[in-house]
Design an enzyme around this catalytic site. Structure first.
Site, PDB file in Angstrom:
ATOM      1  N   LYS A  73      -6.953  -1.092   8.013  1.00 28.26           N
ATOM      2  CA  LYS A  73      -6.555  -0.953   6.611  1.00 28.26           C
ATOM      3  C   LYS A  73      -6.299  -2.346   6.022  1.00 28.26           C
ATOM      4  O   LYS A  73      -5.805  -3.236   6.727  1.00 28.26           O
ATOM      5  CB  LYS A  73      -5.278  -0.098   6.575  1.00 28.26           C
ATOM      6  CG  LYS A  73      -4.710   0.233   5.218  1.00 28.26           C
ATOM      7  CD  LYS A  73      -3.503   1.167   5.393  1.00 28.26           C
ATOM      8  CE  LYS A  73      -2.858   1.553   4.074  1.00 28.26           C
ATOM      9  NZ  LYS A  73      -1.707   2.481   4.271  1.00 28.26           N
ATOM     10  N   SER A 148      -2.061   6.678   1.527  1.00 26.42           N
ATOM     11  CA  SER A 148      -2.754   5.494   1.080  1.00 26.42           C
ATOM     12  C   SER A 148      -3.829   5.018   2.057  1.00 26.42           C
ATOM     13  O   SER A 148      -4.675   4.219   1.664  1.00 26.42           O
ATOM     14  CB  SER A 148      -1.754   4.363   0.847  1.00 26.42           C
ATOM     15  OG  SER A 148      -1.137   3.988   2.066  1.00 26.42           O
ATOM     16  N   SER A 172       1.159   8.249   4.772  1.00 24.36           N
ATOM     17  CA  SER A 172      -0.130   7.626   4.473  1.00 24.36           C
ATOM     18  C   SER A 172      -1.160   7.649   5.587  1.00 24.36           C
ATOM     19  O   SER A 172      -2.317   7.328   5.343  1.00 24.36           O
ATOM     20  CB  SER A 172       0.078   6.175   4.061  1.00 24.36           C
ATOM     21  OG  SER A 172       0.336   6.142   2.702  1.00 24.36           O
TER      22      SER A 172
END
Ligand code: GLN
Length: 466
Positions: A73, A148, A172
């Site tokens: 990420k 996210s 997330s």
């Protein structure tokens, strides 16, 4: 195919790591329209694959994760690589060091194939709060992939890597995993070092793992976990309590499943899953949880407070977005932060500044901290009798891209089942139910702090049942 089998084939020279990396690079190109990767580390990945192949040919030893291809990420630092948290504020910023968790993966010969999309500073549930535009859901491209860590979940679902490393402050990792039909694991707070993870809310943030193969996820956890001199909150957890079996008491909470915001199909899938677990001989009992309505307000008060302080470092002076044409220092700061941050991030900075402000601290932040303590004690009490709690992951299915942009509160409310684990620092995993009629339904397992490996093992045992 399980990762163990792939690794054995590579070590036995039945296939090469270079071939495997090339397959993943081809998959990344073929799925470009989903907008998953921000940057592909093509050269480094291929170079490392070739070097490892050469070592294997010569019979030299390789690391425990040799053969594993990982995406990360865009909130995790890799020395010499750009890291932006999907924000205009950090575009062009290059990391000066590598996150401990990522360094440990590299040291065990995992290959990092690239950097994937996310919500800006990990704030969001749909991957739409990003300077790079939305990511598409691999199951239904008109829908959001969750957030996210939506890029991470989509990267795994699209078979562009074995594992993706995300972060989970309030769901997330687990919620996008559910929306994309893969597994997502958030470890106990403090199990994995946060050094080199761009902070959102420091007392909640934890690096998490997304994958399809539980065994690969366990191997990655074993490599990343453990104390780190660079993160004082990160510790060596003692060995997990004895493993979960059919004697283990399992709780489910009608207060959660019967909540009014719950999608009827997801509710049905959750109840069916509970039934299947019972039918397989596990002891599942109903437990009351009277505080469910406090969970979202407490989470959003404390996290925005922490976020507003964490994000105060981005002033655009020494690094980061620089506004042009300011005629005063104040205009420069204001320009940098107004133009550098996106709408959702600014909303949270303002909320956080408000709840921390002298006149409102006691009424909001102080009170929310007390409620957090109450929630934690209640969960500890339940977990001491029932070491596993099952719940849904998200009360709603993924929505259309763009559908909820003007309704942030409805998006916040959908975090109801995931934030509890972060408020309490306990481990939690999201398991996809893979139902043809309801592809987004997933089940969450929560356990006592430190029981990470037990939870992973139980989730694996339940795959056949579910
Ligand atoms: N959706 C939650 C939020 O926006 C969770 C985010 C996260 O876990 N990073 O705060």
């Amino acid at each position: 195919m399980s990762f163990q089998i792939v690794q054995t084939q590579i070590l036995n020279k039945e296939t090469s790591l270079e071939t495997r990396v090339n397959q993943y690079l081809a998959a990344i190109k073929a799925t470009k329209d989903f907008n998953v990767f921000i940057e592909v580390f093509e050269k480094e990945a291929l170079d490392k694959a070739k070097a490892l192949d050469a070592k294997i040919q010569k019979g030299e030893g390789v690391g425990r994760l040799c053969g594993m291809v990982v995406s990360i990420k865009d909130v995790l630092c890799v020395k010499g690589k750009e890291v932006t948290a999907a924000s205009k504020m950090l575009k062009g910023f290059e990391s000066l060091f590598t996150a401990t968790a990522i360094q440990r993966l590299l040291d065990e010969d995992a290959i990092i194939i690239g950097r994937v999309h996310c919500d800006e500073f990990a704030m969001g549930s749909s991957n739409e709060n990003s300077v790079y535009g939305p990511v598409k859901n691999p199951i239904a491209p008109n829908l959001v992939p969750g957030g996210s860590s939506g890029g991470s979940a989509a990267a795994v679902a699209l078979d562009t890597c074995d594992i993706s490393i995300g972060s989970d402050t309030g769901g997330s990792v687990r919620q996008p995993a559910a929306f994309c039909g893969v597994k997502g694991f958030k470890p106990s707070y403090g199990r994995i070092s946060r050094y080199g993870l761009i902070a959102y809310a420091s007392s909640f943030d934890q690096i998490g793992i997304l994958g399809k193969d539980t065994d690969a996820m366990r191997m990655v956890l074993q490599v990343m976990e453990g104390a780190d001199d660079w993160d004082a909150t990160c510790i060596d957890f003692p060995n997990s309590p004895s493993s979960f079996d059919k004697e283990t008491k399992i709780a489910w909470m009608p207060d959660l499943v019967n909540h009014p915001g719950m999608d009827p199909d997801i509710k049905k899938e959750t109840l069916d899953a509970i039934h299947a677990i019972k039918a397989a001989g596990y002891q599942v009992e109903e437990v009351e949880f009277p505080y469910i309505d406090y969970v979202i307000p407490t989470y959003y008060i404390v996290t925005t407070g922490e976020a507003s302080t964490n994000l105060s470092r981005y002033d655009g002076i020494r690094y980061g977005y620089h506004h042009q044409g300011a005629d005063s220092l104040e205009a420069l700061y204001t320009g940098n932060r107004t133009e550098g941050f996106g709408k959702e991030v600014k909303r949270r900075i303002m909320l956080g500044t408000f709840v921390l402000s002298a006149g409102h601290y006691d009424a909001f932040f102080g009170k929310a901290q007390k409620v957090r303590g109450l929630l934690k004690r209640k969960m500890e009490e339940i977990l001491s009798e029932y070491p596993v709690i099952i719940s849904p992951v998200s009360p709603v299915r993924p929505w259309q891209i763009g559908e909820k942009l003007t309704d942030p509160v409805s998006v916040y409310l959908a975090d109801i089942y995931t934030v509890l684990a972060n408020l309490c620092g306990i481990p939690a995993i999201s398991i996809p139910l893979n139902k043809a009629e309801s592809p987004f339904a997933a089940l969450q397992l929560m356990g006592p702090k430190g029981a990470d490996h037990n939870l992973l093992a139980l989730s694996e045992n339940w795959e056949a049942i579910l």
